[in-house]
Design an enzyme around this catalytic site. Structure first.
Site, PDB file in Angstrom:
ATOM      1  N   LYS A  36      -2.987   4.281  14.149  1.00  0.00           N
ATOM      2  CA  LYS A  36      -4.324   3.763  13.851  1.00  0.00           C
ATOM      3  C   LYS A  36      -5.369   4.866  13.987  1.00  0.00           C
ATOM      4  O   LYS A  36      -6.332   4.928  13.238  1.00  0.00           O
ATOM      5  CB  LYS A  36      -4.635   2.581  14.769  1.00  0.00           C
ATOM      6  CG  LYS A  36      -3.999   1.301  14.289  1.00  0.00           C
ATOM      7  CD  LYS A  36      -4.891   0.700  13.219  1.00  0.00           C
ATOM      8  CE  LYS A  36      -4.197   0.067  12.081  1.00  0.00           C
ATOM      9  NZ  LYS A  36      -5.125  -0.474  11.086  1.00  0.00           N
TER      10      LYS A  36
ATOM     11  N   TYR B 144       1.886   2.750  17.723  1.00  0.00           N
ATOM     12  CA  TYR B 144       0.855   2.024  16.970  1.00  0.00           C
ATOM     13  C   TYR B 144      -0.518   2.685  17.146  1.00  0.00           C
ATOM     14  O   TYR B 144      -1.247   2.925  16.177  1.00  0.00           O
ATOM     15  CB  TYR B 144       0.813   0.568  17.442  1.00  0.00           C
ATOM     16  CG  TYR B 144      -0.353  -0.205  16.897  1.00  0.00           C
ATOM     17  CD1 TYR B 144      -0.335  -0.701  15.601  1.00  0.00           C
ATOM     18  CD2 TYR B 144      -1.501  -0.426  17.668  1.00  0.00           C
ATOM     19  CE1 TYR B 144      -1.425  -1.407  15.088  1.00  0.00           C
ATOM     20  CE2 TYR B 144      -2.586  -1.121  17.163  1.00  0.00           C
ATOM     21  CZ  TYR B 144      -2.545  -1.605  15.878  1.00  0.00           C
ATOM     22  OH  TYR B 144      -3.616  -2.288  15.372  1.00  0.00           O
TER      23      TYR B 144
ATOM     24  N   ILE C 101       0.824  -1.211   0.000  1.00  0.00           N
ATOM     25  CA  ILE C 101       0.000   0.000   0.000  1.00  0.00           C
ATOM     26  C   ILE C 101       0.859   1.262   0.000  1.00  0.00           C
ATOM     27  O   ILE C 101       0.348   2.354  -0.208  1.00  0.00           O
ATOM     28  CB  ILE C 101      -0.970   0.018   1.213  1.00  0.00           C
ATOM     29  CG1 ILE C 101      -0.201  -0.153   2.537  1.00  0.00           C
ATOM     30  CG2 ILE C 101      -2.030  -1.054   1.062  1.00  0.00           C
ATOM     31  CD1 ILE C 101      -1.023   0.144   3.768  1.00  0.00           C
TER      32      ILE C 101
HETATM   33  C1  UD1 Z   1      -4.095  -6.080  19.808  1.00  0.00           C
HETATM   34  C2  UD1 Z   1      -3.676  -6.218  18.364  1.00  0.00           C
HETATM   35  C3  UD1 Z   1      -3.709  -4.876  17.672  1.00  0.00           C
HETATM   36  C4  UD1 Z   1      -5.110  -4.323  17.839  1.00  0.00           C
HETATM   37  C5  UD1 Z   1      -5.462  -4.202  19.299  1.00  0.00           C
HETATM   38  C6  UD1 Z   1      -6.880  -3.754  19.467  1.00  0.00           C
HETATM   39  C7  UD1 Z   1      -2.163  -8.042  17.750  1.00  0.00           C
HETATM   40  C8  UD1 Z   1      -0.764  -8.511  17.608  1.00  0.00           C
HETATM   41  N1  UD1 Z   1      -2.333  -6.798  18.259  1.00  0.00           N
HETATM   42  O1  UD1 Z   1      -3.131  -5.315  20.558  1.00  0.00           O
HETATM   43  O2  UD1 Z   1      -3.413  -5.006  16.305  1.00  0.00           O
HETATM   44  O3  UD1 Z   1      -5.237  -3.061  17.213  1.00  0.00           O
HETATM   45  O4  UD1 Z   1      -5.356  -5.484  19.907  1.00  0.00           O
HETATM   46  O5  UD1 Z   1      -7.192  -3.582  20.804  1.00  0.00           O
HETATM   47  O6  UD1 Z   1      -3.100  -8.743  17.390  1.00  0.00           O
HETATM   48  N2  UD1 Z   1       0.716 -10.822  26.009  1.00  0.00           N
HETATM   49  C9  UD1 Z   1       1.123 -11.831  26.868  1.00  0.00           C
HETATM   50  N3  UD1 Z   1       1.784 -12.906  26.337  1.00  0.00           N
HETATM   51  C10 UD1 Z   1       2.039 -13.019  24.998  1.00  0.00           C
HETATM   52  C11 UD1 Z   1       1.631 -11.975  24.139  1.00  0.00           C
HETATM   53  C12 UD1 Z   1       0.982 -10.884  24.688  1.00  0.00           C
HETATM   54  O7  UD1 Z   1       0.911 -11.755  28.080  1.00  0.00           O
HETATM   55  O8  UD1 Z   1       2.631 -14.041  24.584  1.00  0.00           O
HETATM   56  C13 UD1 Z   1      -0.028  -9.694  26.600  1.00  0.00           C
HETATM   57  C14 UD1 Z   1       0.401  -8.314  26.146  1.00  0.00           C
HETATM   58  O9  UD1 Z   1       1.452  -7.829  26.933  1.00  0.00           O
HETATM   59  C15 UD1 Z   1      -0.918  -7.545  26.338  1.00  0.00           C
HETATM   60  C16 UD1 Z   1      -1.983  -8.576  26.006  1.00  0.00           C
HETATM   61  O10 UD1 Z   1      -1.373  -9.839  26.154  1.00  0.00           O
HETATM   62  O11 UD1 Z   1      -1.063  -7.133  27.671  1.00  0.00           O
HETATM   63  C17 UD1 Z   1      -2.505  -8.454  24.577  1.00  0.00           C
HETATM   64  O12 UD1 Z   1      -1.389  -8.342  23.704  1.00  0.00           O
HETATM   65  P1  UD1 Z   1      -1.541  -8.484  22.118  1.00  0.00           P
HETATM   66  O13 UD1 Z   1      -2.236  -9.750  21.775  1.00  0.00           O
HETATM   67  O14 UD1 Z   1      -0.204  -8.206  21.507  1.00  0.00           O
HETATM   68  O15 UD1 Z   1      -2.631  -7.366  21.769  1.00  0.00           O
HETATM   69  P2  UD1 Z   1      -2.740  -5.784  22.026  1.00  0.00           P
HETATM   70  O16 UD1 Z   1      -1.445  -5.172  22.378  1.00  0.00           O
HETATM   71  O17 UD1 Z   1      -3.887  -5.601  22.981  1.00  0.00           O
END
Ligand code: UD1
Length: 313
Positions: A146, A142, A55
């Site tokens: 967005k 990020y 894009i």
């Molecule tokens: C996610 C999305 C983002 C979206 C947003 C909307 C992804 C990668 N990110 O961000 O694109 O715009 O939601 O609200 O899909 N965590 C763990 N263990 C792990 C991975 C993550 O504990 O192995 C924790 C992170 O620190 C965080 C939570 O889980 O507190 C969610 O993390 P993540 O899935 O990366 O999502 P968001 O940062 O909320």
């Protein structure tokens, strides 16, 4: 109708493409395969046009948009920690890339441009659930990018008459979410670790909450945002209206899998928000949206999918 789905080879995009094809629409996918995979489109590959390109390339965007009625713009860098590590790259793809798509959509006179926005725009505003009228306060690069995309879409509506709508996705999960990177969505990471019988990693104390939204709900709402008579120029939350802690997610997963799952706790990640929960009344009222798959059912469906896709033993 003819649809262009940017990021259509990705997790959410390919689920949207499947549904568009099922409904009999013409679909073009524009994807640079930076995180998407061609295999996500395997079942519809012969029925769609697939263009590999970024894009960031305006000429490519313009070419892809010829004759298109609706644009669903999902292509983006989607990870919060990755944006903390490399804000310039995330800015380039998410802001410049979105601006390119808007320019090309304006010139192609599309009926509506639907933008995949993010709940991360709310940042650390203390009130739950999040309502669209709240002041935004992103706390990661990020989240800023967005939010800027939403503003651009609305301004293109005002100054050029481009039909537009934004859906702020709240932690979408489900089949095809790629678990392979440390930046992948948390539930996909949990699924992969559980299949490998490795400990799950939780950043922080596990008390953070998310409105985890099964992908079928988001497909439905995004298509409603394209087609609804009303709603142009508006921003909608895309969630379920509930929230759950990561520690509770682990308990539910243990129930589904039928065994204890060890957890390794690590320090919290920079840029992380603590709590997230959508108020979905605006989408309910204007788009007629109602989540049809709630969290626990979605988690079961997702576990079944990961087992068949990743468990080779
Ligand atoms: C996610 C999305 C983002 C979206 C947003 C909307 C992804 C990668 N990110 O961000 O694109 O715009 O939601 O609200 O899909 N965590 C763990 N263990 C792990 C991975 C993550 O504990 O192995 C924790 C992170 O620190 C965080 C939570 O889980 O507190 C969610 O993390 P993540 O899935 O990366 O999502 P968001 O940062 O909320």
């Amino acid at each position: 109708m003819r649809y262009l789905v940017t990021g259509g080879a990705g997790f959410i995009g390919s689920n949207i493409v499947d549904e568009l094809v099922r409904r009999g629409h013409d679909v073009t996918v524009l994807d640079d395969l930076s995180s998407g995979k061609e295999e996500n489109l395997a079942s519809v590959r012969r029925k769609i046009k697939f263009r590999i390109g970024s894009i960031i390339d305006l000429a490519h965007a313009q070419e892809a948009l010829k004759g298109v009625d609706y644009v669903i713009h999902l292509a983006a860098r989607t990870s919060v920690p990755k944006s903390v590590q490399d804000p310039v790259e995330t800015n380039l793809v998410n802001i410049d890339g979105t601006l390119n798509m808007l320019v090309a959509a304006r010139d192609a006179k599309v009926k509506r441009f639907v933008y995949a926005a993010s709940s991360s725009a709310y940042g650390e505003t203390p009130v739950l659930p999040k309502v669209e009228t709240m002041q935004v306060a992103p706390i990661s690069p990020y989240g800023i990018t967005k939010y800027v995309g939403e503003l651009y879409a609305q301004v293109f509506g005002r100054v050029y008459g481009l039909g537009n709508a934004s859906v702020r996705y709240f932690n979408v999960f489900g089949p095809r979410q790629d678990p392979s990177s440390q930046y992948s969505g948390v539930l996909s990471r949990f699924m992969l670790a559980a299949i490998r019988k490795e400990p799950l990693t939780i950043y922080g104390d596990g008390g953070q909450t998310r409105d985890f939204t099964y992908v079928a709900n988001i497909v439905d709402e995004t298509l409603r945002a394209c087609e609804a008579e009303a709603g142009s120029g508006q921003v909608f939350n895309g969630g379920t209206g509930a929230r759950i802690t990561l520690n509770e997610v682990v308990k539910l997963l243990e129930k589904i899998i039928g065994r204890k799952i060890p957890v390794a706790y690590e320090p919290p990640r920079a840029g992380d928000i603590r709590d997230s929960q959508a108020d979905i009344s605006l989408a309910q009222k204007v788009l007629g949206y109602k989540p049809s798959v709630l969290f626990e059912e979605g988690l079961k469906l997702t576990w079944e999918w990961y087992k068949s896709a990743y468990d080779r033993h």
